[in-house]
Motif scaffolding. Structure first.
Motif, mmCIF file in Angstrom:
data_model
loop_
_atom_site.group_PDB
_atom_site.id
_atom_site.type_symbol
_atom_site.label_atom_id
_atom_site.label_comp_id
_atom_site.label_asym_id
_atom_site.label_seq_id
_atom_site.Cartn_x
_atom_site.Cartn_y
_atom_site.Cartn_z
ATOM 1 N N ASP A 115 -1.523 2.997 -5.778
ATOM 2 C CA ASP A 115 -0.141 2.772 -5.222
ATOM 3 C C ASP A 115 0.865 3.049 -6.283
ATOM 4 O O ASP A 115 0.513 2.895 -7.393
ATOM 5 N N ALA A 116 1.909 3.809 -5.761
ATOM 6 C CA ALA A 116 3.097 4.221 -6.496
ATOM 7 C C ALA A 116 4.162 4.046 -5.820
ATOM 8 O O ALA A 116 4.303 4.201 -4.496
ATOM 9 N N VAL A 117 5.361 3.527 -6.391
ATOM 10 C CA VAL A 117 6.712 3.484 -5.813
ATOM 11 C C VAL A 117 7.397 4.944 -5.972
ATOM 12 O O VAL A 117 7.617 5.415 -6.812
ATOM 13 N N ILE A 118 7.568 5.256 -4.616
ATOM 14 C CA ILE A 118 8.299 6.758 -4.539
ATOM 15 C C ILE A 118 9.775 6.470 -3.931
ATOM 16 O O ILE A 118 9.905 5.740 -3.008
ATOM 17 N N LEU A 119 10.620 7.514 -4.531
ATOM 18 C CA LEU A 119 11.956 7.335 -3.996
ATOM 19 C C LEU A 119 11.927 8.490 -3.176
ATOM 20 O O LEU A 119 11.812 9.709 -3.487
ATOM 21 N N GLU A 120 12.142 8.036 -1.679
ATOM 22 C CA GLU A 120 12.103 9.103 -0.797
ATOM 23 C C GLU A 120 13.545 9.619 -0.265
ATOM 24 O O GLU A 120 13.574 10.551 0.431
ATOM 25 N N GLY A 121 14.384 8.907 -0.640
ATOM 26 C CA GLY A 121 15.835 9.254 -0.294
ATOM 27 C C GLY A 121 16.701 8.365 -1.152
ATOM 28 O O GLY A 121 16.136 7.498 -1.927
ATOM 29 N N ILE A 122 18.008 8.669 -0.691
ATOM 30 C CA ILE A 122 19.094 7.768 -1.701
ATOM 31 C C ILE A 122 18.792 6.007 -1.038
ATOM 32 O O ILE A 122 18.589 5.977 0.064
ATOM 33 N N LYS A 123 18.559 5.448 -2.005
ATOM 34 C CA LYS A 123 18.282 3.835 -1.611
ATOM 35 C C LYS A 123 17.050 3.709 -0.973
ATOM 36 O O LYS A 123 17.020 2.891 -0.146
ATOM 37 N N GLN A 124 15.969 4.448 -1.027
ATOM 38 C CA GLN A 124 14.993 4.347 -0.042
ATOM 39 C C GLN A 124 13.512 4.416 -0.787
ATOM 40 O O GLN A 124 13.165 5.545 -1.277
ATOM 41 N N LEU A 125 13.061 3.284 -1.168
ATOM 42 C CA LEU A 125 11.915 3.219 -2.009
ATOM 43 C C LEU A 125 10.765 2.736 -1.110
ATOM 44 O O LEU A 125 10.822 2.021 -0.024
ATOM 45 N N ARG A 126 9.556 3.440 -1.275
ATOM 46 C CA ARG A 126 8.479 2.986 -0.371
ATOM 47 C C ARG A 126 7.109 3.241 -1.232
ATOM 48 O O ARG A 126 7.055 4.050 -2.107
ATOM 49 N N ILE A 127 6.225 2.298 -1.113
ATOM 50 C CA ILE A 127 5.059 2.438 -1.715
ATOM 51 C C ILE A 127 4.109 3.501 -0.947
ATOM 52 O O ILE A 127 3.844 3.163 0.182
ATOM 53 N N GLN A 128 3.443 4.473 -1.731
ATOM 54 C CA GLN A 128 2.761 5.363 -1.358
ATOM 55 C C GLN A 128 1.163 5.440 -2.053
ATOM 56 O O GLN A 128 1.306 5.067 -3.155
ATOM 57 N N LYS A 129 0.504 6.090 -1.258
ATOM 58 C CA LYS A 129 -0.890 6.395 -1.994
ATOM 59 C C LYS A 129 -0.796 7.582 -2.699
ATOM 60 O O LYS A 129 -0.363 8.597 -2.267
ATOM 61 N N ARG A 130 -1.106 7.581 -3.968
ATOM 62 C CA ARG A 130 -1.375 8.795 -4.635
ATOM 63 C C ARG A 130 -2.650 8.727 -5.394
ATOM 64 O O ARG A 130 -3.417 7.619 -5.359
ATOM 65 N N LYS A 131 -3.116 9.833 -6.044
ATOM 66 C CA LYS A 131 -4.498 10.013 -6.587
ATOM 67 C C LYS A 131 -4.217 10.263 -8.117
ATOM 68 O O LYS A 131 -3.229 11.006 -8.553
ATOM 69 N N VAL A 132 -5.095 9.742 -8.910
ATOM 70 C CA VAL A 132 -5.289 9.906 -10.354
ATOM 71 C C VAL A 132 -6.636 10.222 -10.599
ATOM 72 O O VAL A 132 -7.583 9.458 -10.167
ATOM 73 N N ALA B 245 10.382 -3.745 -5.048
ATOM 74 C CA ALA B 245 10.986 -2.768 -5.504
ATOM 75 C C ALA B 245 12.253 -2.527 -5.182
ATOM 76 O O ALA B 245 13.181 -2.229 -5.821
ATOM 77 N N ASN B 246 12.474 -2.538 -3.849
ATOM 78 C CA ASN B 246 13.670 -2.242 -3.323
ATOM 79 C C ASN B 246 14.631 -3.505 -3.496
ATOM 80 O O ASN B 246 15.869 -3.435 -3.945
ATOM 81 N N GLN B 247 14.234 -4.599 -3.514
ATOM 82 C CA GLN B 247 15.023 -6.037 -3.746
ATOM 83 C C GLN B 247 15.298 -5.735 -5.454
ATOM 84 O O GLN B 247 16.490 -6.164 -5.924
ATOM 85 N N ALA B 248 14.345 -5.214 -6.180
ATOM 86 C CA ALA B 248 14.483 -5.161 -7.628
ATOM 87 C C ALA B 248 15.956 -4.340 -7.900
ATOM 88 O O ALA B 248 16.851 -4.564 -8.659
ATOM 89 N N PHE B 249 16.000 -2.997 -7.219
ATOM 90 C CA PHE B 249 16.952 -2.134 -7.315
ATOM 91 C C PHE B 249 18.202 -2.751 -6.593
ATOM 92 O O PHE B 249 19.322 -2.481 -7.268
ATOM 93 N N GLU B 250 18.328 -3.387 -5.800
ATOM 94 C CA GLU B 250 19.540 -3.935 -5.107
ATOM 95 C C GLU B 250 19.984 -4.861 -6.078
ATOM 96 O O GLU B 250 21.427 -4.875 -6.240
ATOM 97 N N TYR B 251 19.044 -5.655 -6.695
ATOM 98 C CA TYR B 251 19.627 -6.744 -7.541
ATOM 99 C C TYR B 251 20.251 -6.277 -8.855
ATOM 100 O O TYR B 251 21.278 -6.659 -9.268
#
Length: 390
Positions: free
Chosen positions: A34-51, A365-371
């Protein structure tokens, strides 16, 4: 992937290599994280990534703590990196280079090691130095690897490298520093911004008896004040427009705090030094008017260190600086300072714990940035994997 197999015949006098065979071994499967991805201005979403598995010189880490940096906030709020690079929020842009993956102030726990790694083991708690230089260019050979033109700096859209605000991350083992048992993973994540402050204090050559002024009481400003005091400064003064941040400075033991928007600020600053002004001045808020005040408050023959980011052009009184022989220097990241920062924290000479305003889970994460965007918090930390109790 090739693996060497050596069959040894251990005779009475010596061992002899009988055979060297090459065996084809399939690469280990990639892991979904799981990774926190910035998809747009003030738009964070947890997405699946691979490592994948760590390379020979890497360690694989369970990421425990990631601090939100001012650059992360700029990405989130404005979509601009380094003051000039526009983020690419297209589907292709979110799959290449930086790919919207935030985070470079981080710490974690080793869960796997590459075959060439000898100084770290599974279970070690480490702080990550996010910048991995090429080690071959002229700047690297001079020891100033923070200026490496081929720098791979995680979480940087400028350097086009994904960040570590995720559950699992691979990083160069040489840039991972083992934490002593009494140093928390939260403190480990804060070594990164502390190194920016140490770079500033080191470049300005702060020493015993110096009078120091810091403009801006955000995380970097407060850490700069703490590092200046640890370097032997006789007095430290800090300014800001936010009273809550000045209150935090007083809590940390900073001798003098002043409102930066006071109409008589320069007179008040001169009064604190008996009219002699300051030996070292650090601009840590990025406001042009504050930089002008820094130059005016600097003593003849002193140093003004620009730590904050500014626009491409900022008007300053260069004639005043020239007449007083004031050196204006800059700071870009840091080099060779993680061990020193860790030592200062481990020995109690610098206490970073009071700087933590709040801790959030990765799902928040969204709440953290807003705070953080409210302007009063000092350091906000996101935990992709909550640290185990020590």
């Amino acid at each position: 992937v090739e693996r060497s197999l050596f069959l040894l015949d251990a005779g009475p006098a010596h061992s002899r290599v009988l055979e060297r065979a090459m065996i084809d071994v399939p690469p280990p499967p990639e892991m979904e994280i799981d990774a926190v991805i910035l998809e747009g201005i003030k738009q964070l979403r947890i997405q699946k990534r691979k490592v994948g598995a760590p390379a020979a010189n890497q360690v694989q880490l369970q990421i425990n703590c990631v601090g939100i940096c001012g650059s992360d906030m700029a990405y989130w709020a404005k979509g601009v990196a380094g003051g000039f690079v526009q983020l690419d929020f297209t589907p292709q842009g979110l799959c290449e280079g930086y790919c919207g993956q935030l985070g470079h102030e981080c710490s974690g726990t080793v869960v796997a090691i590459g075959k060439d790694v000898t100084h770290l083991g599974v279970g070690d708690r480490v702080a990550l130095e996010p910048g991995v230089p090429c080690a071959d260019c002229s700047q690297c050979r001079r020891g100033r690897y923070n200026l490496c033109p081929k720098m791979s700096f995680i979480g940087s859209a400028v350097n086009k490298v994904p960040g570590a605000m995720c559950t699992v991350f691979n990083h160069a083992a040489s840039y991972c520093y083992k934490l002593p048992p009494h140093v928390s993973l939260e403190e480990g994540a804060m070594l990164e911004p502390m190194c920016v402050s140490l770079q500033a204090v080191t470049r300005a050559k702060v020493g015993l008896g110096h009078k120091v002024l810091v403009s801006g009481a955000g995380p970097i400003g407060l850490m700069t004040a703490l590092c200046a005091r640890a370097a032997g400064a006789a007095s430290v003064t800090i300014t800001d427009v936010v009273e809550a941040k000045l209150a935090k400075a007083r809590e940390l033991g900073i001798e003098h705090t002043l409102k930066a928007d006071a109409p008589d600020l320069l007179a008040a600053l001169e009064a604190l030094t008996g009219g002699e002004r300051f030996d070292a001045v650090f601009e840590c808020c990025g406001v042009p008017a504050a930089l002008r005040t820094c130059i005016e408050a600097a003593a003849p023959g002193s140093v003004v260190c620009v730590v904050a980011n500014f626009g491409e052009t900022t008007p300053v009184n260069l004639q005043l600086a020239a007449r007083r022989e004031i050196d204006i220097i800059g700071v870009y990241r840091y080099c060779n300072l993680y061990p020193k920062a860790l030592d200062l924290v481990a020995t109690g000479k610098v206490n970073l714990k009071p700087l933590i305003s709040k801790i959030f889970s990765m799902a928040e994460a969204n709440q953290a940035f807003e705070y953080f965007a409210t302007g009063e918090p000092i350091k906000v930390i996101i935990q992709p994997n909550a640290p185990k109790a020590q």
